[in-house]
Scaffold this active site. Structure first.
Site, PDB file in Angstrom:
ATOM      1  N   THR A  43       8.871  -4.725   0.589  1.00  0.00           N
ATOM      2  CA  THR A  43       9.322  -3.577  -0.197  1.00  0.00           C
ATOM      3  C   THR A  43      10.837  -3.581  -0.294  1.00  0.00           C
ATOM      4  O   THR A  43      11.407  -3.422  -1.381  1.00  0.00           O
ATOM      5  CB  THR A  43       8.834  -2.263   0.440  1.00  0.00           C
ATOM      6  OG1 THR A  43       7.420  -2.306   0.610  1.00  0.00           O
ATOM      7  CG2 THR A  43       9.203  -1.073  -0.425  1.00  0.00           C
ATOM      8  N   LYS A  72       6.760  -2.629  12.779  1.00  0.00           N
ATOM      9  CA  LYS A  72       7.976  -2.417  11.986  1.00  0.00           C
ATOM     10  C   LYS A  72       8.471  -0.983  12.135  1.00  0.00           C
ATOM     11  O   LYS A  72       9.596  -0.739  12.537  1.00  0.00           O
ATOM     12  CB  LYS A  72       7.696  -2.704  10.495  1.00  0.00           C
ATOM     13  CG  LYS A  72       7.324  -4.127  10.167  1.00  0.00           C
ATOM     14  CD  LYS A  72       7.269  -4.367   8.669  1.00  0.00           C
ATOM     15  CE  LYS A  72       6.061  -3.696   8.022  1.00  0.00           C
ATOM     16  NZ  LYS A  72       4.807  -4.424   8.269  1.00  0.00           N
ATOM     17  N   LYS A 143       1.424  15.780   8.034  1.00  0.00           N
ATOM     18  CA  LYS A 143       1.422  16.865   9.018  1.00  0.00           C
ATOM     19  C   LYS A 143       2.677  17.724   8.860  1.00  0.00           C
ATOM     20  O   LYS A 143       2.606  18.960   8.907  1.00  0.00           O
ATOM     21  CB  LYS A 143       1.352  16.302  10.433  1.00  0.00           C
ATOM     22  CG  LYS A 143       1.485  17.374  11.515  1.00  0.00           C
ATOM     23  CD  LYS A 143       1.381  16.802  12.909  1.00  0.00           C
ATOM     24  CE  LYS A 143       1.551  17.910  13.963  1.00  0.00           C
ATOM     25  NZ  LYS A 143       1.370  17.401  15.342  1.00  0.00           N
ATOM     26  N   HIS A 282     -16.035   4.203 -28.101  1.00  0.00           N
ATOM     27  CA  HIS A 282     -17.127   3.380 -27.567  1.00  0.00           C
ATOM     28  C   HIS A 282     -16.617   2.420 -26.485  1.00  0.00           C
ATOM     29  O   HIS A 282     -16.939   1.239 -26.478  1.00  0.00           O
ATOM     30  CB  HIS A 282     -17.842   2.619 -28.683  1.00  0.00           C
ATOM     31  CG  HIS A 282     -18.502   3.522 -29.685  1.00  0.00           C
ATOM     32  ND1 HIS A 282     -19.603   4.289 -29.374  1.00  0.00           N
ATOM     33  CD2 HIS A 282     -18.192   3.809 -30.964  1.00  0.00           C
ATOM     34  CE1 HIS A 282     -19.951   5.006 -30.441  1.00  0.00           C
ATOM     35  NE2 HIS A 282     -19.103   4.730 -31.427  1.00  0.00           N
TER      36      HIS A 282
END
Length: 524
Positions: A43, A72, A143, A282
């Site tokens: 990332t 990590k 949370k 369709h």
């Protein structure tokens, strides 16, 4: 207990995703708003590759990524920043004493466990796709939604970008995101539990698996099925976040065919990071387009261009948008008989205009909308199960140009658009595109040359100068020749035919560029 804050400004974000769609665009929006980006592994590499400033997690923790990336983010310097309730002065004081900065946003898509299982991978490979750090991040942020927004789906990125302009996320928004996050974790854990619970007796066939679980579907009777003499019902998975969970805001009762077409339309537009609209009839797109650069009302512009592809077929169609429907788009839709319109949201004025049409069905996609990770199709005596078709060869730098002069950036952009759009067309599929919009579509024919003729016929004069995409290779040069005779300027296709040389020679003789992706996208 201290009072919860409503709007929380995003100043620091943690991003760790396996699904890289839309990542760079989101990262750029965050960086432009002055948000500090903290990230991990691939990332971080993707964001840095796009020229964005990124703080590696290892710089925050003072501890390197280890055990092949298994460890990590599992560190107090990360989780204290996620779990600190800044409505409590003692939490803020402890963070300050520890020298830990809080996060206001977590963006995390989990390892593709379900997709790996569906691929038939070996046990060792499946186990490596059991995410540990990702669910821990998501659960912590969810949370602590009083302080942190948690994003688990690409479909939620637009809401975060909007929140940046509004001064931060609201408590209601963070609570909705938290609910979607816990739903995703529940689905993920159930998939893992089912995989571990499969029978493993000696002598069992290796490829056979038993899927267990307590599935309590909500069953809603429909008026009828594909035809009036067929009974039908919709079975909703209570843990699902797809079209079946969409909220109907207006209109007549949804039918079996409405659901089939709406699902096909959503599938088509969610391949695009840009504002996109698909018009379906369709279960096949009769128009699909993205907004042109700098359009003042991007989603309205995308709709207008999608409708222009085949306005005759668009009559009585189903429309899907991947952005909130604006008043401008609603006013255009209201002029065309439309069965269903489905989108992530609707401006109040847009909803008012559309609701004036008595019969149009208006569907709002659920928060945290997610495409299925497994597809099922019934056959007599059993069920076929497969991993959904996703692009793995969408990066044009991996494509191989085999004919013509190097394509310019505008042509390459059109080829990428056509390749994406073609995936949502029933095979055999040929799609002609120009400037980010389909101009002719040939679908569902029993041979590829007929699909080429159909696409060219529907495009008419617009075929000249367009680009063409084919969902599978050309078995003979005749299909490609139909496109060349119509004046297409470039072609993208998978390649792989035993007669590739014959097709390449015909395209080369015409002086047209052709690129091979190496990846087929049949859609039966």
């Amino acid at each position: 207990m201290s009072q919860q804050r409503d709007r929380v400004r995003i100043t620091r974000a943690l991003l760790s995703v396996s699904d890289k769609r839309g990542l760079v665009e989101l990262g750029r929006a965050l960086a432009d708003a002055g948000v500090v980006l903290v990230s991990t592994g691939s990332t971080a590499a993707t964001l840095v590759g796009a020229g964005l400033p990124v703080t590696e997690v290892a710089e925050v923790t003072g501890f390197p990524e280890s055990l092949d990336g298994r460890v990590k983010t599992l560190h107090p310097a990360i989780h204290a920043g996620l779990l600190a309730d800044l409505n409590r002065p003692e939490h803020a004081e402890q963070l300050a004493d520890l020298g830990i900065a809080p996060f206001e946003l977590v963006v995390s898509s989990l390892y593709p466990f379900e997709r790996t299982v569906a691929s038939g991978a070996a046990d060792a490979a499946v186990i490596e796709q059991i995410d540990i750090g990702g669910p821990a991040l998501v659960r912590a942020a969810a949370k602590n939604h009083a302080n942190v927004a948690v994003v688990t789906s690409v479909a939620q990125y637009d809401g975060i970008v909007a929140a940046l302009g509004a001064g931060g996320t609201t408590l209601a928004e963070r609570r909705t995101l938290a609910a979607a996050a816990f739903g995703r974790i529940a689905d993920y854990d159930l998939a893992i539990a089912n995989w571990f619970a499969r029978p493993a007796e000696a002598g069992e066939a290796k490829d056979e698996q038993a899927v267990e679980g307590d599935y309590r579907f909500t069953v809603t009777p429909l008026r009828y099925g594909e035809n009036a003499h067929q009974s039908a019902s919709l079975w909703r998975d209570p843990a699902g976040r797809g079209l079946a969970q969409a909220q109907q805001l207006h209109g007549r009762e949804m039918s079996y065919n409405n659901y089939v077409d709406a699902d096909a339309a959503v599938r088509a537009v969610l391949d695009f990071d840009e504002p996109a609209v698909a018009v379906v009839k369709h279960a096949n797109p009769c128009g699909i387009a993205v907004a042109p650069p700098r359009a003042p009302d991007p989603i309205a512009a995308a709709h207008r261009r999608a409708n222009d592809c085949d306005p005759v077929s668009a009559f009585g169609g189903v429309i899907a948008a991947n952005r909130t429907v604006t008043l401008g788009m609603a006013e255009a839709v209201a002029q065309i008989f439309t069965e269903v319109i489905v989108a992530p949201g609707f401006e109040p004025e847009a909803l008012q205009v559309l609701s004036a049409k008595k019969n149009i069905r208006i569907l709002k996609l659920p928060a945290g909308f997610a495409l299925p990770t497994t597809e099922f199709r019934q056959v007599s005596g059993g069920v076929l199960v497969q991993e959904p078709d996703r692009f793995t060869a969408l990066d044009p730098s991996t494509w191989r140009q085999v004919t013509g002069a190097p394509v310019d950036p505008a042509t390459l952009a059109d080829l990428v658009f056509a390749w994406k759009a073609c995936r949502s067309v029933k095979s055999n599929a040929i799609l002609l595109a120009d400037n980010g919009a389909a101009v002719g579509i040939g679908m569902g024919q029993v041979n590829r040359v007929d699909s080429c003729h159909l696409a060219v016929t529907r495009a008419g004069q617009r075929a000249a100068g367009s680009v063409a995409a084919s969902d599978a290779y050309f078995p003979f040069a005749d299909g490609a020749q139909v496109l060349l005779d119509a004046g297409v300027r470039a072609i993208v296709q998978p390649g792989g035919s035993v007669r590739d040389a014959e097709v390449i020679a015909a395209v080369e003789a015409a002086g047209v560029a052709m690129l091979l992706t190496g990846e087929r996208h049949f859609f039966h």
